[in-house]
Design an enzyme around this catalytic site. Structure first.
Site, PDB file in Angstrom:
ATOM      1  N   HIS A  83      -0.870 -14.088   6.433  1.00 23.93           N
ATOM      2  CA  HIS A  83      -1.808 -13.198   5.745  1.00 23.93           C
ATOM      3  C   HIS A  83      -2.818 -12.614   6.721  1.00 23.93           C
ATOM      4  O   HIS A  83      -3.990 -12.949   6.708  1.00 23.93           O
ATOM      5  CB  HIS A  83      -2.539 -13.958   4.632  1.00 23.93           C
ATOM      6  CG  HIS A  83      -1.621 -14.571   3.625  1.00 23.93           C
ATOM      7  ND1 HIS A  83      -1.822 -15.815   3.079  1.00 23.93           N
ATOM      8  CD2 HIS A  83      -0.470 -14.107   3.086  1.00 23.93           C
ATOM      9  CE1 HIS A  83      -0.853 -16.093   2.235  1.00 23.93           C
ATOM     10  NE2 HIS A  83      -0.014 -15.073   2.226  1.00 23.93           N
ATOM     11  N   GLY A 110      -3.118  -4.042   4.188  1.00 25.29           N
ATOM     12  CA  GLY A 110      -3.966  -5.197   4.449  1.00 25.29           C
ATOM     13  C   GLY A 110      -5.055  -4.948   5.455  1.00 25.29           C
ATOM     14  O   GLY A 110      -6.037  -5.709   5.512  1.00 25.29           O
ATOM     15  N   GLY A 165       6.693  -6.172   3.241  1.00 30.60           N
ATOM     16  CA  GLY A 165       6.684  -7.623   3.183  1.00 30.60           C
ATOM     17  C   GLY A 165       7.139  -8.193   1.862  1.00 30.60           C
ATOM     18  O   GLY A 165       7.362  -9.399   1.750  1.00 30.60           O
ATOM     19  N   GLY A 209       0.813  -1.211   0.000  1.00 29.65           N
ATOM     20  CA  GLY A 209       0.000   0.000   0.000  1.00 29.65           C
ATOM     21  C   GLY A 209       0.842   1.255   0.000  1.00 29.65           C
ATOM     22  O   GLY A 209       0.565   2.218  -0.730  1.00 29.65           O
ATOM     23  N   GLU A 223       9.745   4.315   7.085  1.00 36.03           N
ATOM     24  CA  GLU A 223       9.813   2.853   7.168  1.00 36.03           C
ATOM     25  C   GLU A 223      10.684   2.460   8.361  1.00 36.03           C
ATOM     26  O   GLU A 223      11.848   2.848   8.435  1.00 36.03           O
ATOM     27  CB  GLU A 223      10.412   2.277   5.878  1.00 36.03           C
ATOM     28  CG  GLU A 223      10.749   0.806   5.930  1.00 36.03           C
ATOM     29  CD  GLU A 223       9.579  -0.077   6.324  1.00 36.03           C
ATOM     30  OE1 GLU A 223       9.707  -0.807   7.322  1.00 36.03           O
ATOM     31  OE2 GLU A 223       8.533  -0.015   5.635  1.00 36.03           O
ATOM     32  N   ALA A 230       6.386 -14.562  -0.700  1.00 38.42           N
ATOM     33  CA  ALA A 230       6.669 -15.676  -1.624  1.00 38.42           C
ATOM     34  C   ALA A 230       6.316 -15.365  -3.074  1.00 38.42           C
ATOM     35  O   ALA A 230       6.141 -16.296  -3.865  1.00 38.42           O
ATOM     36  CB  ALA A 230       5.933 -16.935  -1.159  1.00 38.42           C
TER      37      ALA A 230
END
Length: 536
Positions: free
Chosen positions: A471, A504, A85, A15, A34, A90
Site C-alpha cells: 500500500h 494512490g 492492481g 483511479g 495501460e 486482495a
C-alpha cells in the site's frame, strides 16, 4: 485543432478506471494507456510458480501482473495489468476512520467528512462491496485469538469486492450480471479457493475489468494494453489550456524501440499508481516537458506502517481456504491485523518468509535471527526445516497483514545512484520506517505457542531492516497550494490546466486500512467536478 481523444488516461487501476467511465458518461472520448497485459479467467496462471505469467518484469521477458520494487526504506508489492492492481489485490474494501481526514496535507481542504460518504457509497455499489461469507480455518483461528487477548468485540468479517451468489446455492454457480441491470458481464459465485491475489480464475472477483472499465469500454473508451506513456507536453508551449501531446511506446521487451506514437488530447489524467505516477512526473519535470510540477513531488510517501508476519503449521491445516483477506480485528486503537492467504500451490512468495526473531532493528537483529534459527533446528527440526523452504507455504501458513494509522512517511527522489551514473531512478530518503510492530510480533509468538506452529516474518525485515508494503500512498498529494502539495483537493495539478492525478499518489495521510476503496471514492470526487462535454 484536431484531437485524438478528449482525455487520455495513464493507467487503468482504481483511479484510471473510475476516470474512464465517468468521463465517457459525460460525453468525452477517452483513451486509456495501460503498460500491463489484459487477462481473462482462462489465461491467468494456475499458480505463482508460473513466474513468466505471474511476475511483471518485461525487460527480462516476464509479462505477468505482480511486481516487486525494492528501495532502501521499503519493498513495495504492486500490480500491472488492464484493471491495474485489482487483478492481484486482495479484494478488501474498507472505509477508513473519519480521523484520517483531519490529518495530513488534505486536512481542511474540503469538508471531507460531509463530502466523502456519498462517494464511498457510489464506490461500494460499483465494486459490489459485501461482507465476506466464507470463514476459512485462518479466519476462525484469528477470531479465537482476538477473543483470547480481550479484543473479540473488534473482530470483523472483511468488506470485500467478491460475488458470493445466492445463500444456499452451490459455489461456482453462474449468474447473469448481478450488479448493473444486465449491462455488466455474467459472474460465478466464489468457491473460496484463496486465489484472489494470483488472479481469480473463477470469475467471482470484482476486478475493475468487470465493472468500471468494462462499462467504460461499452461507452466507447479505448484501452491500449502494453503501452507505456513516456512524455506529456503542453501543446504550443502553454500550460495545457490547448491540450497536450502525449508520446507512448510499447512496454514489450525491445518493442519500445520500434513502436512509438504521439497523441493530441485536450486533457490528461495520470493514474499510474503512486510509484508510477511519481516516476513519470519526475521524468517529465526533469526533461522540461512539465517544468512547473511542484517541488512537493515525492514528499510524504506513506505505507500504512505495515508488517507481514505469520505462523506456519505442520501437516495440512488448510490455511489456503477462504478468500484472500477474510477477517480482521483491532489489536489496539492504532493497530489492526488481517488474516491473509494464497491459494494452494502458489508458494513462490514463500521465498520471502523466514523465522520471526525478537530484538531491535539493525545488524544485531541478524545474529538474534541466526540464534533463533539454530535453536529451532535443534529443538524442533520437523517444524523448523519446512519454514526455511517455500514449498507448501500457502496451505500451511496463517499470514497476518498488520497495519497502523500512526503518522510516518519517507520521501522519494529521482536521481542517479553513485554506482550507476548513466540514468536516474526513484530512490527513498528520510527516517527509517519501523521494520516490525512489537505488539503484533508478540501476538504472532503467542499464536504460534497456542496452536503449535512457528512464528515467521519477511526476510528483508531481518537482513536489511526493510519492511514490506502493498500500500504505497502519497508522493503527489493534495495541498492548498503548490507549496503544500502537487494537486488541489479536486485532483488538478498545480501549474497546469486539464491535467489531473487520480490514484494512490494523491492520498494525504496514512489510512490504516487497505486504500483501494478510498482511491476509488476520491476519484469519484475528482470526476464529479468535471462538467459534461458541451455539444460543438
Amino acid at each position: 485543432m484536431k484531437y485524438d481523444f478528449d482525455y487520455l488516461i495513464v493507467g487503468s487501476g482504481f483511479g484510471g478506471s473510475v476516470s474512464a467511465l465517468r468521463l465517457a458518461e459525460k460525453g468525452y472520448s477517452v483513451g486509456v494507456m495501460e503498460m500491463g497485459c489484459r487477462w481473462e479467467t482462462d489465461t491467468l496462471p494456475k499458480t505463482s510458480w508460473n513466474i513468466r505469467r505471474w511476475m511483471w518484469k518485461p525487460w527480462v521477458g516476464l509479462r505477468g501482473f505482480f511486481n516487486i520494487r525494492l528501495f532502501r526504506h521499503v519493498m513495495v508489492l504492486h500490480g500491472n495489468a488492464v484493471g491495474g492492481g485489482s487483478i492481484t489485490y486482495a479484494n478488501t474494501l474498507l472505509v477508513p476512520k473519519d480521523s484520517v481526514w483531519r490529518d495530513g496535507s488534505w486536512s481542511g481542504l474540503e469538508d471531507w467528512e460531509s463530502v466523502m460518504p456519498g462517494h464511498f457509497n457510489t464506490a461500494k455499489r460499483m465494486l459490489g462491496v459485501t461482507e465476506n461469507r466464507i470463514m476459512g480455518p485462518a479466519d476462525i483461528l484469528l477470531k479465537e485469538a482476538a477473543e483470547e487477548c480481550g479484543r473479540g468485540d473488534s473482530f470483523y468479517r472483511t468488506q470485500v469486492g467478491v460475488f458470493f451468489g445466492d445463500e444456499g446455492e452451490v459455489q461456482g454457480k453462474r449468474y447473469p450480471d448481478p450488479y448493473f441491470d444486465g449491462q455488466g458481464p455474467e459472474r460465478n459465485s466464489c468457491i473460496g479457493c484463496g486465489g484472489c491475489m494470483v488472479g481469480c480464475r473463477y470469475n467471482a472477483k470484482n476486478s475493475l475489468d468487470k465493472n468500471y472499465l468494462y462499462l467504460a469500454e461499452r461507452r466507447g473508451a479505448q484501452v491500449f494494453e502494453e503501452t507505456r506513456v513516456i512524455n506529456i507536453k503542453p501543446l504550443n508551449g502553454g500550460e495545457g489550456e490547448q491540450g497536450y501531446e502525449v508520446t507512448t511506446q510499447s512496454s514489450r521487451l525491445f518493442g519500445g524501440l520500434l513502436r512509438k506514437r504521439r497523441w493530441r488530447v485536450r486533457g490528461v489524467v495520470v493514474s499510474a499508481s503512486s510509484l508510477g505516477t511519481q516516476e513519470l512526473l519526475f521524468k517529465l519535470r526533469d526533461k522540461g516537458s512539465l517544468p512547473n510540477i511542484s517541488d512537493q513531488l515525492g514528499r510524504r510517501v506513506r505505507t500504512n506502517a505495515e508488517s507481514l508476519i505469520g505462523v506456519r503449521l505442520p501437516g495440512d491445516p488448510e490455511m489456503d481456504k477462504g478468500i484472500a483477506i477474510g477477517s480482521g480485528f483491532y489489536l489496539d486503537e492504532h493497530t489492526h491485523i488481517e488474516a491473509t492467504r494464497y491459494p494452494r500451490g502458489s508458494d513462490a512468495i514463500g521465498f520471502l518468509l523466514t523465522a520471526l526473531a525478537r530484538g531491535q532493528p539493525g545488524y544485531r537483529r541478524i545474529f538474534t535471527w541466526l540464534r533463533t534459527l539454530l535453536k529451532l533446528l535443534l529443538t524442533k527440526p520437523l517444524l523448523a526445516a519446512p519454514l526455511l523452504l517455500p514449498f507448501n507455504m500457502a496451505r500451511q501458513t496463517l499470514i497476518f497483514l498488520c497495519m497502523q494509522t500512526l503518522e510516518g512517511h519517507i520521501d522519494l527522489r529521482y536521481q542517479r545512484r553513485w554506482y550507476w551514473p548513466f540514468s536516474k531512478t526513484l530512490q527513498s530518503f528520510g527516517p527509517k520506517i519501523p521494520t516490525f510492530i512489537p505488539q503484533a510480533n508478540e501476538f504472532a509468538f503467542n499464536m504460534a505457542r497456542r496452536i503449535g506452529g512457528l512464528a515467521g516474518s519477511v526476510i528483508t525485515e531481518v537482513l536489511f531492516d526493510i519492511p514490506v508494503t502493498a500500500h504505497c500512498m502519497g508522493g503527489a498529494a493534495m495541498g492548498k497550494t503548490a507549496e503544500d502539495g502537487v494537486i488541489d483537493s479536486r485532483g488538478r495539478v498545480f501549474g497546469y490546466q486539464n491535467l489531473y492525478v487520480c490514484d494512490g499518489a494523491m492520498l494525504g495521510a496514512n489510512l490504516g486500512v487497505n486504500p483501494s476503496l478510498t482511491i476509488t471514492a476520491l476519484s469519484e470526487h475528482t470526476m464529479s467536478h468535471i462538467p459534461p462535454k458541451q455539444a460543438a
